[in-house]
Motif scaffolding. Sequence first.
Motif, PDB file in Angstrom:
ATOM      1  N   ASN A 213       0.869  -1.289   0.257  1.00 31.37           N
ATOM      2  CA  ASN A 213       0.052   0.116  -0.088  1.00 31.37           C
ATOM      3  C   ASN A 213       0.851   1.231  -0.174  1.00 31.37           C
ATOM      4  N   ASP A 214       2.167   1.242   0.069  1.00 31.26           N
ATOM      5  CA  ASP A 214       2.804   2.460   0.018  1.00 31.26           C
ATOM      6  C   ASP A 214       3.388   2.785  -1.240  1.00 31.26           C
ATOM      7  N   PRO A 215       2.974   4.118  -1.747  1.00 30.55           N
ATOM      8  CA  PRO A 215       3.283   4.496  -3.017  1.00 30.55           C
ATOM      9  C   PRO A 215       4.935   4.673  -3.268  1.00 30.55           C
ATOM     10  N   THR A 216       5.459   4.690  -2.214  1.00 34.99           N
ATOM     11  CA  THR A 216       7.141   5.037  -2.276  1.00 34.99           C
ATOM     12  C   THR A 216       7.518   3.650  -3.020  1.00 34.99           C
ATOM     13  N   VAL A 217       7.131   2.521  -2.282  1.00 34.68           N
ATOM     14  CA  VAL A 217       7.574   1.233  -2.915  1.00 34.68           C
ATOM     15  C   VAL A 217       7.218   1.095  -4.430  1.00 34.68           C
ATOM     16  N   TRP A 218       5.864   1.653  -4.747  1.00 41.89           N
ATOM     17  CA  TRP A 218       5.308   1.471  -6.162  1.00 41.89           C
ATOM     18  C   TRP A 218       6.388   2.011  -6.989  1.00 41.89           C
ATOM     19  N   LYS A 219       6.867   3.383  -6.704  1.00 42.25           N
ATOM     20  CA  LYS A 219       7.856   3.830  -7.508  1.00 42.25           C
ATOM     21  C   LYS A 219       9.177   3.261  -7.459  1.00 42.25           C
ATOM     22  N   GLN A 220       9.778   2.849  -6.257  1.00 39.26           N
ATOM     23  CA  GLN A 220      10.889   2.391  -6.274  1.00 39.26           C
ATOM     24  C   GLN A 220      11.036   1.002  -7.150  1.00 39.26           C
ATOM     25  N   LEU A 221       9.761   0.315  -7.329  1.00 38.59           N
ATOM     26  CA  LEU A 221       9.636  -0.922  -8.098  1.00 38.59           C
ATOM     27  C   LEU A 221       9.270  -0.736  -9.636  1.00 38.59           C
ATOM     28  N   SER A 222       9.248   0.362  -9.985  1.00 38.55           N
ATOM     29  CA  SER A 222       9.023   0.727 -11.228  1.00 38.55           C
ATOM     30  C   SER A 222      10.204   1.335 -12.175  1.00 38.55           C
ATOM     31  N   ALA A 223      10.473   0.518 -13.142  1.00 37.92           N
ATOM     32  CA  ALA A 223      11.960   0.713 -13.954  1.00 37.92           C
ATOM     33  C   ALA A 223      11.629   2.077 -14.558  1.00 37.92           C
ATOM     34  N   ILE A 224      10.581   2.471 -15.091  1.00 39.79           N
ATOM     35  CA  ILE A 224      10.594   3.834 -15.761  1.00 39.79           C
ATOM     36  C   ILE A 224      11.135   4.787 -15.094  1.00 39.79           C
ATOM     37  N   TYR A 225      11.185   4.920 -13.933  1.00 42.64           N
ATOM     38  CA  TYR A 225      11.749   6.003 -13.081  1.00 42.64           C
ATOM     39  C   TYR A 225      13.079   5.939 -12.883  1.00 42.64           C
ATOM     40  N   LYS A 226      13.915   4.996 -13.430  1.00 39.51           N
ATOM     41  CA  LYS A 226      15.297   4.615 -13.455  1.00 39.51           C
ATOM     42  C   LYS A 226      15.993   4.931 -14.568  1.00 39.51           C
ATOM     43  N   ILE A 227      15.305   5.119 -15.598  1.00 39.63           N
ATOM     44  CA  ILE A 227      15.849   5.497 -16.999  1.00 39.63           C
ATOM     45  C   ILE A 227      16.884   6.760 -16.886  1.00 39.63           C
ATOM     46  N   ARG A 228      18.037   6.650 -17.429  1.00 35.56           N
ATOM     47  CA  ARG A 228      18.852   7.451 -17.465  1.00 35.56           C
ATOM     48  C   ARG A 228      20.094   7.334 -18.723  1.00 35.56           C
ATOM     49  N   PRO A 229      20.820   8.230 -19.158  1.00 35.02           N
ATOM     50  CA  PRO A 229      21.710   7.899 -20.150  1.00 35.02           C
ATOM     51  C   PRO A 229      22.736   6.705 -19.443  1.00 35.02           C
ATOM     52  N   GLY A 230      23.056   5.896 -20.633  1.00 35.93           N
ATOM     53  CA  GLY A 230      24.296   4.935 -20.550  1.00 35.93           C
ATOM     54  C   GLY A 230      23.444   3.734 -19.933  1.00 35.93           C
ATOM     55  N   LEU A 231      21.842   3.465 -19.992  1.00 33.93           N
ATOM     56  CA  LEU A 231      21.597   1.910 -19.718  1.00 33.93           C
ATOM     57  C   LEU A 231      22.013   1.014 -20.825  1.00 33.93           C
ATOM     58  N   PRO A 232      22.091  -0.148 -20.501  1.00 38.11           N
ATOM     59  CA  PRO A 232      21.994  -1.210 -21.685  1.00 38.11           C
ATOM     60  C   PRO A 232      20.942  -1.215 -22.636  1.00 38.11           C
ATOM     61  N   PRO A 233      21.178  -1.642 -23.640  1.00 35.14           N
ATOM     62  CA  PRO A 233      20.127  -1.381 -24.775  1.00 35.14           C
ATOM     63  C   PRO A 233      18.946  -2.460 -24.584  1.00 35.14           C
ATOM     64  N   PHE A 234      17.791  -1.774 -24.858  1.00 34.63           N
ATOM     65  CA  PHE A 234      16.368  -2.383 -24.636  1.00 34.63           C
ATOM     66  C   PHE A 234      15.687  -3.107 -25.889  1.00 34.63           C
ATOM     67  N   ILE A 235      15.110  -3.913 -25.881  1.00 36.50           N
ATOM     68  CA  ILE A 235      14.361  -4.438 -27.230  1.00 36.50           C
ATOM     69  C   ILE A 235      13.207  -4.855 -26.729  1.00 36.50           C
ATOM     70  N   PHE A 236      11.998  -4.357 -27.225  1.00 35.87           N
ATOM     71  CA  PHE A 236      10.522  -4.573 -26.755  1.00 35.87           C
ATOM     72  C   PHE A 236       9.847  -5.388 -27.804  1.00 35.87           C
ATOM     73  N   TYR A 237       8.831  -6.362 -27.470  1.00 37.91           N
ATOM     74  CA  TYR A 237       7.909  -6.945 -28.316  1.00 37.91           C
ATOM     75  C   TYR A 237       6.594  -6.924 -27.669  1.00 37.91           C
ATOM     76  N   LEU A 238       5.677  -6.370 -28.357  1.00 34.59           N
ATOM     77  CA  LEU A 238       4.257  -5.903 -27.834  1.00 34.59           C
ATOM     78  C   LEU A 238       3.209  -6.455 -28.594  1.00 34.59           C
ATOM     79  N   GLY A 239       2.263  -7.119 -27.931  1.00 36.15           N
ATOM     80  CA  GLY A 239       1.137  -7.639 -28.672  1.00 36.15           C
ATOM     81  C   GLY A 239       0.233  -6.580 -29.071  1.00 36.15           C
ATOM     82  N   GLY A 240      -0.180  -6.673 -30.458  1.00 33.32           N
ATOM     83  CA  GLY A 240      -1.222  -5.619 -30.975  1.00 33.32           C
ATOM     84  C   GLY A 240      -2.300  -5.504 -30.161  1.00 33.32           C
ATOM     85  N   GLU A 241      -2.856  -6.819 -29.517  1.00 32.83           N
ATOM     86  CA  GLU A 241      -4.167  -6.755 -28.678  1.00 32.83           C
ATOM     87  C   GLU A 241      -3.807  -6.966 -27.478  1.00 32.83           C
ATOM     88  N   THR A 242      -2.686  -6.607 -26.845  1.00 39.12           N
ATOM     89  CA  THR A 242      -2.193  -6.739 -25.351  1.00 39.12           C
ATOM     90  C   THR A 242      -3.367  -5.755 -24.557  1.00 39.12           C
TER      91      THR A 242
END
Length: 294
Positions: A209-238
């Motif tokens: 129930n702690d929003p601080t933990v929600w943010k800590q566990l959300s990788a989107i808030y850890k994006i910064r220059p120098g990260l390793p490369p990512f590759i995404f595959y998304l379902g068109g009906e996901t």
Amino acid sequence: MRRLLLAVPVAALLVVAVVVLATEYVVARPSRRAKDVAYVPVNAPDVDKKRHLLDVYSPRKSAPHAAGFPVVLFIHGGSWTSGNKNLYTFIGRRLAKQGVVAVVINYRLAPAVHVPEQAADCARALAWTVQNISQYGGDPARVFVMGHSAGGGLAALLATDDELLAAHGLPHNPVRGAILDDPAGLDMYSYLREMKYSNDEQYLVPFGNDPTVWKQLSAIYKIRPGLPPFIFYLGGETYPSISGSSGRFRDKLKASGQAPLYTIMPGRHHIPMVLQLYWQHNLIYQGLLKFVGA
């Protein structure tokens, strides 16, 4: 006549079963499986003898480079409350057949633990992999992470959260890249604050129930220059939450200087995005092999 009608589906199922087993035998021959390897010491105070296990799938052929084959650590999904590595033997076998050492892991599940402990388990599995994978023909300098659904969110944390890794024996992030297959949980902070879908309360079980933990566990808030490369595959009906958070993640990566490979597969729903990995020559494997240099 009724007996005949009943026999037809049974016969068809038997044929399908024989084909599946035969296919698995053919795929299994070029690989070795080390099953139920413990990645947490048996004397650790929090050890779970059923969940702190992983399987390693290695090619039988010799590696083309002295350092070994590239390595992919796969993290299963299941809404952070279910799932088991034994359901994903087909991924390990197919990666090994194509010149990749695959590490398929278990981790503890909610409600017994919460996502911080699950992320820690994944970090410990990654540390074990770096320290031991050379014994299985893998190159510890070429370790990639991959995950589907909840496992995709956990894989993204391994690629972005250096503090998490440092707390579990990895002072330097060894992840060379991340393959995210219809990932969930990239932005649980926004998701749990909005609560705009039915049954969203279920995710408070693994995330608390702690929003601080929600943010800590959300990788989107850890994006910064120098990260390793990512590759995404998304379902068109996901699910809209997955496509939305993945799109925002991609945009933030672009703003940080990285243009990730981002593929939408038309007509695909969430579960088929991982089930399609049963077929060796599908689009995800094609991109993955180039990505890891297999």
